[in-house]
Design a protein around this motif. Sequence first.
Motif, PDB file in Angstrom:
ATOM      1  N   VAL A 173       3.341  -0.314   6.777  1.00  0.00           N
ATOM      2  CA  VAL A 173       2.785  -0.480   4.589  1.00  0.00           C
ATOM      3  C   VAL A 173       2.321  -2.523   5.095  1.00  0.00           C
ATOM      4  N   GLU A 174       3.494  -3.129   6.300  1.00  0.00           N
ATOM      5  CA  GLU A 174       3.135  -3.929   5.849  1.00  0.00           C
ATOM      6  C   GLU A 174       1.990  -4.523   6.612  1.00  0.00           C
ATOM      7  N   GLU A 175       1.841  -3.802   7.597  1.00  0.00           N
ATOM      8  CA  GLU A 175       0.627  -4.701   8.683  1.00  0.00           C
ATOM      9  C   GLU A 175      -0.576  -4.383   7.677  1.00  0.00           C
ATOM     10  N   ILE A 176      -0.486  -3.197   7.304  1.00  0.00           N
ATOM     11  CA  ILE A 176      -1.449  -2.578   6.528  1.00  0.00           C
ATOM     12  C   ILE A 176      -2.017  -3.250   4.859  1.00  0.00           C
ATOM     13  N   LEU A 228       0.950  -1.447   0.051  1.00  0.00           N
ATOM     14  CA  LEU A 228      -0.134   0.348   0.314  1.00  0.00           C
ATOM     15  C   LEU A 228       0.955   1.185  -0.057  1.00  0.00           C
ATOM     16  N   PRO A 229       0.743   1.955  -1.024  1.00  0.00           N
ATOM     17  CA  PRO A 229       0.796   3.868  -1.393  1.00  0.00           C
ATOM     18  C   PRO A 229       0.356   4.014   0.427  1.00  0.00           C
ATOM     19  N   LEU A 230       1.600   3.718   1.431  1.00  0.00           N
ATOM     20  CA  LEU A 230       1.007   4.482   2.820  1.00  0.00           C
ATOM     21  C   LEU A 230       1.019   5.933   3.451  1.00  0.00           C
ATOM     22  N   ASP A 231       0.251   7.155   3.219  1.00  0.00           N
ATOM     23  CA  ASP A 231       0.641   8.454   3.262  1.00  0.00           C
ATOM     24  C   ASP A 231      -0.203   8.656   4.790  1.00  0.00           C
ATOM     25  N   VAL A 232      -0.184   9.859   4.804  1.00  0.00           N
ATOM     26  CA  VAL A 232      -1.263  11.170   5.835  1.00  0.00           C
ATOM     27  C   VAL A 232      -3.179  10.276   5.701  1.00  0.00           C
ATOM     28  N   HIS A 233      -3.263  10.377   4.332  1.00  0.00           N
ATOM     29  CA  HIS A 233      -4.525  10.124   4.407  1.00  0.00           C
ATOM     30  C   HIS A 233      -4.908   8.414   4.471  1.00  0.00           C
ATOM     31  N   ALA A 273      -6.895 -11.208  -1.654  1.00  0.00           N
ATOM     32  CA  ALA A 273      -5.166 -11.790  -1.789  1.00  0.00           C
ATOM     33  C   ALA A 273      -4.791 -11.614  -3.093  1.00  0.00           C
ATOM     34  N   ILE A 274      -5.461 -11.713  -4.047  1.00  0.00           N
ATOM     35  CA  ILE A 274      -5.028 -11.035  -5.505  1.00  0.00           C
ATOM     36  C   ILE A 274      -4.469  -9.988  -5.731  1.00  0.00           C
ATOM     37  N   ASP A 275      -5.423  -9.048  -5.670  1.00  0.00           N
ATOM     38  CA  ASP A 275      -5.420  -7.982  -5.597  1.00  0.00           C
ATOM     39  C   ASP A 275      -5.718  -6.545  -4.883  1.00  0.00           C
ATOM     40  N   PRO A 276      -5.430  -6.693  -3.317  1.00  0.00           N
ATOM     41  CA  PRO A 276      -5.123  -6.229  -2.366  1.00  0.00           C
ATOM     42  C   PRO A 276      -5.635  -4.475  -2.182  1.00  0.00           C
ATOM     43  N   ILE A 277      -4.079  -4.311  -2.897  1.00  0.00           N
ATOM     44  CA  ILE A 277      -4.158  -2.674  -3.060  1.00  0.00           C
ATOM     45  C   ILE A 277      -4.850  -2.587  -4.271  1.00  0.00           C
TER      46      ILE A 277
END
Length: 253
Positions: free
Chosen positions: A222-225, A196-201, A234-238
């Motif tokens: 990042v790994e947790e979320i 996941l591209p993790l930022d403030v939002h 599982a195939i397309d989580p992001i």
Amino acid sequence: MTLSISDVKALMEQKVDEFNRPDFIHDDPILIPHEFSKKEDIEIAGFLAATIAWGQRKSIIKNAKHIIQLMDGAPFDFIINHKKSDLKRTKGFVHRTFNAQDLNQFFSSLQNIYLKHGGLESALSQTKNVAENISQFKELFFLKAESLRTLKHVSDPLKGSSAKRINMYLRWMVRSDNRGVDFGIWNRLSPADLKLPLDVHTGNVSRKLELLQRKQNDWKSVEEISNRLSEFDAIDPIKYDFALFGLGAIEGF
């Protein structure tokens, strides 16, 4: 009010459907690579747009378009063929802390990546481990760097960074769902490998939905979320990046 996990998943699916569509492109930095059709032009334009993707989106898009103009509207041709004398044209360019010196280094590093290392896809897809790929890519990208100040503009997950912009870029290049937003032109990685591209939002919304417990926006988060999102798909989580970002940045959830 606390939502059940099934309610959270339903909300996320709804928001993915709302935001993962062509209308999303017009106000997002992904607009820049969508101006091209050739693979190399798309990935170079996308990489440079993602690199400066912090701050106001209007400013990001404006300055990314300026970068494309500096490359004569032909990213791949410019990167392959430019000479050092061509870099004088970048004088005065600035986007927040990314300036002409940084841009020149990126042009030179990209030329080395394409002429000697098989291009961006090859350089960023050495393994199935995204953190290792990005870290190795940074080392390769700045192998002959003349500007040490520029190293800060590529993050290193193995040093704890969330690497938001490169994860976003990888989403653009790897995800393929025929919705008209992400390109899906890289096949050495699968959507399941992405983070996941993790930022403030996305971080704030993830915590409000109780999908993320860790407080810092770092690589452990990042790994947790990303692992939590894999429980939904599982195939397309992001794909849920659209939901988390849309809820936070656009809807103010």
